[in-house]
Design an enzyme around this catalytic site. Structure first.
Site, PDB file in Angstrom:
ATOM      1  N   HIS A   4       0.851  -1.192   0.000  1.00 11.33           N
ATOM      2  CA  HIS A   4       0.000   0.000   0.000  1.00 11.33           C
ATOM      3  C   HIS A   4       0.884   1.238   0.000  1.00 11.33           C
ATOM      4  O   HIS A   4       1.561   1.516   0.988  1.00 11.33           O
ATOM      5  CB  HIS A   4      -0.895  -0.027   1.245  1.00 11.33           C
ATOM      6  CG  HIS A   4      -1.882   1.091   1.318  1.00 11.33           C
ATOM      7  ND1 HIS A   4      -2.836   1.170   2.313  1.00 11.33           N
ATOM      8  CD2 HIS A   4      -2.090   2.193   0.536  1.00 11.33           C
ATOM      9  CE1 HIS A   4      -3.569   2.254   2.143  1.00 11.33           C
ATOM     10  NE2 HIS A   4      -3.130   2.898   1.075  1.00 11.33           N
ATOM     11  N   GLU A  17      -1.986  -1.404  -3.553  1.00 11.78           N
ATOM     12  CA  GLU A  17      -3.078  -0.758  -2.825  1.00 11.78           C
ATOM     13  C   GLU A  17      -2.873   0.747  -2.839  1.00 11.78           C
ATOM     14  O   GLU A  17      -1.759   1.230  -2.645  1.00 11.78           O
ATOM     15  CB  GLU A  17      -3.146  -1.254  -1.377  1.00 11.78           C
ATOM     16  CG  GLU A  17      -3.726  -2.632  -1.219  1.00 11.78           C
ATOM     17  CD  GLU A  17      -3.989  -2.971   0.236  1.00 11.78           C
ATOM     18  OE1 GLU A  17      -3.578  -2.202   1.131  1.00 11.78           O
ATOM     19  OE2 GLU A  17      -4.602  -4.019   0.488  1.00 11.78           O
ATOM     20  N   HIS A  62      -8.300  -8.117   5.726  1.00 11.14           N
ATOM     21  CA  HIS A  62      -8.211  -7.158   6.829  1.00 11.14           C
ATOM     22  C   HIS A  62      -8.495  -7.869   8.148  1.00 11.14           C
ATOM     23  O   HIS A  62      -9.601  -8.317   8.400  1.00 11.14           O
ATOM     24  CB  HIS A  62      -9.145  -5.955   6.686  1.00 11.14           C
ATOM     25  CG  HIS A  62      -8.658  -4.767   7.483  1.00 11.14           C
ATOM     26  ND1 HIS A  62      -7.644  -3.943   7.043  1.00 11.14           N
ATOM     27  CD2 HIS A  62      -9.014  -4.288   8.692  1.00 11.14           C
ATOM     28  CE1 HIS A  62      -7.417  -2.991   7.935  1.00 11.14           C
ATOM     29  NE2 HIS A  62      -8.235  -3.192   8.959  1.00 11.14           N
TER      30      HIS A  62
END
EC number: 2.6.99.2
Length: 254
Positions: free
Chosen positions: A48, A75, A199
């Site tokens: 990310h 991400e 997540h």
């Protein structure tokens, strides 16, 4: 027997970079972690690039794209700057996520319904560039249906609320969140979307969610990096892969 497709494991290496950045310099190297994860059985690497560059940096993304042998999942927030960077890096896939500077981690799913005017063109640009787009969303019917309407190839279901409820011992909330995930995965697949999830997953929750035949990819990072401090990254990847395989075997046998 049901037809459950193979299940991919994407390893998120953000927090290798978090540790590196705590002292500055180049150690530990996220690229080295990516190599180790792939050697141990990861099907892809997720990273990310946040707007504040708190962990992964631009150079990390370039090195990952150039050197790893498995797909790179980039991400990112759907900002003009990040879209420009991603189109330059040309990863296998991008996952569009919501982002706030004050959050410690991504706290909720993307509001696809509210942001359709900006997300639609971004998805189209990535599709035209041959970059697969997934949208990180809650298992909410309206969000799922809008993702399909905007021609996103995939979604990633936010599993954080479910995992948190399990950790907190709130069985009622965990069951409610699980039912949302269960229904959301089925709806997304029926709408033609590829379904991913991630997540807050650990070995137990990864095994459970792997039983859903619609899900073809799990992206897991923080828990695995934490476990790796004690048993090593390779062993952590192998253990996670084994947990996923146990769950998927139940789906196939159903």
């Amino acid at each position: 027997m049901s037809k459950a497709p193979p299940l991919r494991l994407g390893v998120n290496i953000d927090h290798i970079a978090t540790l590196r950045n705590a002292r500055g310099g180049r150690h530990p190297d996220p690229l080295r972690a990516a190599f180790a994860a792939i050697e141990a059985g990861a099907d892809g690497i997720t990273a990310h690039l946040r707007e504040d560059r708190r962990h992964i940096r631009d150079a990390d993304m370039q090195r990952l794209k150039a050197e790893i042998s498995k797909p790179l999942n980039f991400e990112m927030a759907a900002t003009d700057d990040m879209i420009r960077i991603a189109l330059g890096v040309k990863p296998h896939a991008v996952c569009l996520v919501p982002e706030r500077r004050e959050e410690l981690t991504t706290e909720g799913g993307l509001d696809v319904v509210g942001q359709q005017a900006s997300l639609g063109p971004a998805i189209a640009r990535f599709n035209d560039a041959g970059i697969r787009t997934s949208l990180f969303i809650a298992a909410d019917p309206a969000q799922i249906e809008m993702a399909a309407k905007l021609k996103a190839p995939a979604i990633e279901i936010h599993t954080g609320a479910w995992c948190d409820a399990i950790t907190d011992g709130d069985a009622a909330k965990a069951n409610t969140e699980w039912q949302r995930i269960f229904a959301g995965a089925a709806l997304a697949r029926s709408a033609g979307l590829e379904v991913h999830a991630g997540h807050g997953l650990d070995y137990a929750t990864a095994e459970t969610i792997s039983e859903l035949p619609q899900i073809v990819e799990l992206n897991i990072g923080f828990y695995m990096i934490g476990e790796a401090l004690f048993v090593g990254l390779g062993e952590t990847v192998r253990a996670m892969r084994a947990a996923m395989d146990r769950g998927r075997a139940k789906a196939i046998a159903a």
